[in-house]
Design an enzyme around this catalytic site. Structure first.
Site, PDB file in Angstrom:
ATOM      1  CG  ASP A   1      -1.613   1.244   1.508  1.00  0.00           C
ATOM      2  OD1 ASP A   1      -2.231   1.765   0.564  1.00  0.00           O
ATOM      3  OD2 ASP A   1      -1.562   1.749   2.647  1.00  0.00           O
ATOM      4  CE1 TYR A   2       4.011   6.468  -2.292  1.00  0.00           C
ATOM      5  CE2 TYR A   2       2.225   7.952  -1.679  1.00  0.00           C
ATOM      6  CZ  TYR A   2       3.548   7.755  -2.036  1.00  0.00           C
ATOM      7  OH  TYR A   2       4.404   8.813  -2.116  1.00  0.00           O
ATOM      8  CG  ASP A   3      -1.460   7.932   0.667  1.00  0.00           C
ATOM      9  OD1 ASP A   3      -0.982   9.047   0.891  1.00  0.00           O
ATOM     10  OD2 ASP A   3      -1.811   7.555  -0.466  1.00  0.00           O
TER      11      ASP A   3
ATOM     12  CG  ASP B   1      -2.458   2.552   6.328  1.00  0.00           C
ATOM     13  OD1 ASP B   1      -2.467   2.362   5.105  1.00  0.00           O
ATOM     14  OD2 ASP B   1      -2.904   3.587   6.857  1.00  0.00           O
TER      15      ASP B   1
HETATM   16 MG   LIG Z   1      -2.996   3.238   3.336  1.00  0.00          MG
END
Ligand SMILES: [Mg+2]
Length: 281
Positions: free
Chosen positions: A42-44, A223
């Site tokens: 995942d990124y953010d 997350d």
């Molecule tokens: Mg995220």
């Protein structure tokens, strides 16, 4: 939430273990022995810290460095699976030989290819959702709307804590009624309420990538609520790690985003150089 859902949530919570040193060592050993690996990230909130303003979450050199080192290894297939729009991902990470998945799977760029749209639909549905969200922007100072190709989101990360949360509950309830009997879906994310076209999610994207590469090592980190789709889809075939505490379908949890880059870096450090000799895997 009914009783069964509560029990299931509790079971999921109990199943999640904090990733300890011994488990990490065994994951690293598996990685280092493997000849065909898949890393789904995942990124953010995972590769980069959660940013107050979405457009300011550009990757710094340490993120780009680890991604380029991992993707330079021909045994690795690195995929960034994000809720971000295509243009941000392309601008920030487009030069790397990694697969990019934008908007939870609405668009995909294979590592050696060009962007492909997975869906094509009219934008009319957004007008009504936008109108509702605009009323909430007026009623909640600091909140704002973000529009992407297949999603529209109301962010409340910059609002007064109690007010933002209580407005978000109202918005969820309003939107849930509004989208009944449509192909839209409301997601209660981390300080964001998002409406998107259903039919694709990060889980389906993750499975597609794994299916294409047939790896013998899969690691998946995320997350947020939408990452749970990946954790569930990959159950039994991947090491799944949730960043930050909380109920999750992931096998393991790490307590802070700041542990993510050290974890990825540790994959590249030979296990034998710093492993206690007593350990058995
Ligand atoms: Mg995220």
């Amino acid at each position: 939430m009914d009783q069964l859902q509560q029990v299931k949530a509790e079971q999921r919570k109990q199943k999640v273990k904090v990733l300890d040193e011994k488990t990490l060592t065994s994951i690293r050993r598996h990685y280092q022995r493997s000849g065909n690996r898949c890393l789904l990230l995942d990124y953010d909130g995972t590769l980069v810290p959660f940013s107050r303003i979405p457009s300011e979450a550009a990757p710094d050199n340490s993120v780009k460095d680890i991604l380029s080192r991992l993707s330079a290894d021909t045994r690795n297939h690195v995929a960034i699976i994000s809720g971000r729009d295509l243009s941000s991902l392309d601008r920030w990470l487009g030069s790397l030989p990694v697969t990019l998945v934008a908007e939870h799977g609405a668009s995909t760029r294979p590592r050696n290819g060009s962007w492909q749209q997975m869906v094509s639909v009219s934008d009319l549905w957004k007008d009504e959702i936008r109108r509702v969200m605009q009323a909430f922007v007026i009623r909640c100072a600091g909140s704002f709307i973000e529009e992407k190709t297949n999603t529209i989101a109301w962010h409340y990360r910059n609002t007064q804590t109690g007010l933002g949360f209580s407005r978000s509950r109202e918005l969820l309830s309003t939107l849930s009624q509004l989208i009944q009997n449509t192909t839209l879906q409301v997601i209660d994310g981390n300080k964001v309420v998002e409406v998107r076209i259903s039919g694709f999610d990060k889980g389906a994207s993750a499975l597609r990538i794994v299916g294409e590469t047939d790896p013998d090592f899969v690691l998946c980190l995320g997350d947020d609520t939408t990452d749970e789709d990946m954790f569930k889809a990959l159950e039994g075939e991947a090491y799944t790690i949730k960043v930050n505490n909380g109920a999750s379908a992931a096998q393991y949890t790490i307590l802070s985003q700041q542990q993510v880059l050290p974890l990825l870096n540790s994959l590249l450090v030979p296990v034998s150089s710093n492993t206690p000799t007593t350990e058995k895997v």
